[in-house]
Motif scaffolding. Structure first.
Motif, PDB file in Angstrom:
ATOM      1  N   GLU A  24       0.793  -1.491  -0.306  1.00  0.00           N
ATOM      2  CA  GLU A  24      -0.155  -0.120  -0.335  1.00  0.00           C
ATOM      3  C   GLU A  24       0.707   1.587   0.329  1.00  0.00           C
ATOM      4  N   ILE A  25       0.764   2.001  -0.916  1.00  0.00           N
ATOM      5  CA  ILE A  25       1.655   3.655  -1.469  1.00  0.00           C
ATOM      6  C   ILE A  25       0.480   4.168   0.535  1.00  0.00           C
ATOM      7  N   VAL A  26       1.566   5.166   0.865  1.00  0.00           N
ATOM      8  CA  VAL A  26       0.901   6.335   1.717  1.00  0.00           C
ATOM      9  C   VAL A  26       1.508   7.126   1.584  1.00  0.00           C
ATOM     10  N   LEU A  27       0.553   8.354   1.462  1.00  0.00           N
ATOM     11  CA  LEU A  27       1.333   9.834   0.377  1.00  0.00           C
ATOM     12  C   LEU A  27       0.669  10.918   1.848  1.00  0.00           C
ATOM     13  N   LEU A  28       1.434  11.277   2.347  1.00  0.00           N
ATOM     14  CA  LEU A  28       1.106  12.883   3.156  1.00  0.00           C
ATOM     15  C   LEU A  28       1.573  14.182   2.602  1.00  0.00           C
ATOM     16  N   ASN A  29       0.373  14.517   1.941  1.00  0.00           N
ATOM     17  CA  ASN A  29       0.309  16.158   2.196  1.00  0.00           C
ATOM     18  C   ASN A  29       1.020  16.945   2.939  1.00  0.00           C
ATOM     19  N   LEU A  38      -3.255   4.083  -0.692  1.00  0.00           N
ATOM     20  CA  LEU A  38      -3.677   3.617  -2.003  1.00  0.00           C
ATOM     21  C   LEU A  38      -3.269   2.104  -1.386  1.00  0.00           C
ATOM     22  N   SER A  39      -4.695   1.489  -1.950  1.00  0.00           N
ATOM     23  CA  SER A  39      -3.889   0.145  -2.582  1.00  0.00           C
ATOM     24  C   SER A  39      -4.758  -0.453  -3.095  1.00  0.00           C
ATOM     25  N   PRO A  43      -2.147   2.307  -6.415  1.00  0.00           N
ATOM     26  CA  PRO A  43      -0.822   2.515  -6.694  1.00  0.00           C
ATOM     27  C   PRO A  43      -0.207   2.909  -7.938  1.00  0.00           C
ATOM     28  N   ASP A  44      -0.392   1.090  -8.555  1.00  0.00           N
ATOM     29  CA  ASP A  44      -0.230   1.433 -10.181  1.00  0.00           C
ATOM     30  C   ASP A  44      -0.762   2.735 -10.441  1.00  0.00           C
ATOM     31  N   ILE A  45      -2.592   3.669 -10.764  1.00  0.00           N
ATOM     32  CA  ILE A  45      -2.329   4.920 -10.987  1.00  0.00           C
ATOM     33  C   ILE A  45      -1.399   6.209 -10.091  1.00  0.00           C
ATOM     34  N   TRP A  46      -1.193   5.263  -9.022  1.00  0.00           N
ATOM     35  CA  TRP A  46      -0.085   6.460  -8.715  1.00  0.00           C
ATOM     36  C   TRP A  46       1.045   6.757  -9.629  1.00  0.00           C
ATOM     37  N   ASP A  47       1.805   5.820  -9.842  1.00  0.00           N
ATOM     38  CA  ASP A  47       3.034   5.391 -10.619  1.00  0.00           C
ATOM     39  C   ASP A  47       2.789   5.937 -12.158  1.00  0.00           C
ATOM     40  N   ARG A  48       1.436   5.829 -12.714  1.00  0.00           N
ATOM     41  CA  ARG A  48       0.825   6.083 -13.756  1.00  0.00           C
ATOM     42  C   ARG A  48       0.983   8.519 -14.163  1.00  0.00           C
TER      43      ARG A  48
END
Length: 98
Positions: A24-29, A38-39, A43-48
């Motif tokens: 899971e990608i964890v994002l901190l603004n 993001l699970s 994460p696939d979309i985030w990479d793109r």
């Protein structure tokens, strides 16, 4: 809410810190101090979106990778990107340069 359509260009902002924990990608603004996890396909979309890209390109790729209808993917991607935009984790350019 930011409107995102297939002709928009989206890109991840540089004001967040990311880490991956158990897939899971964890994002901190950094500006708002808010976290977003993001699970799944997130994460696939985030990479793109690390480079400017159009939602339609994301949809086309995901339709090829996953066994899901284009309409469902398009709706899910649009909602996902709108959530990221609301959390100020992506920038949206509604009129990208050709």
């Amino acid at each position: 809410m930011v409107a995102i359509d297939s002709g928009s260009a989206v890109v991840a902002t540089d004001n967040c810190v990311t880490t991956t924990i158990d897939g899971e990608i964890v994002l901190l603004n950094n500006e708002t101090g808010r976290y977003q996890g993001l699970s799944g396909v997130g994460p696939d979309i985030w990479d793109r979106i690390q480079e400017p890209t159009e939602p339609a390109a994301i949809v086309s790729t995901l339709v090829e990778v996953y066994d899901v209808s284009r309409d469902r993917v398009a709706n899910d991607v649009e909602r996902f990107l709108e959530t990221l935009a609301a959390e100020q984790l992506i920038k949206v350019d509604a009129s990208p340069t050709p």
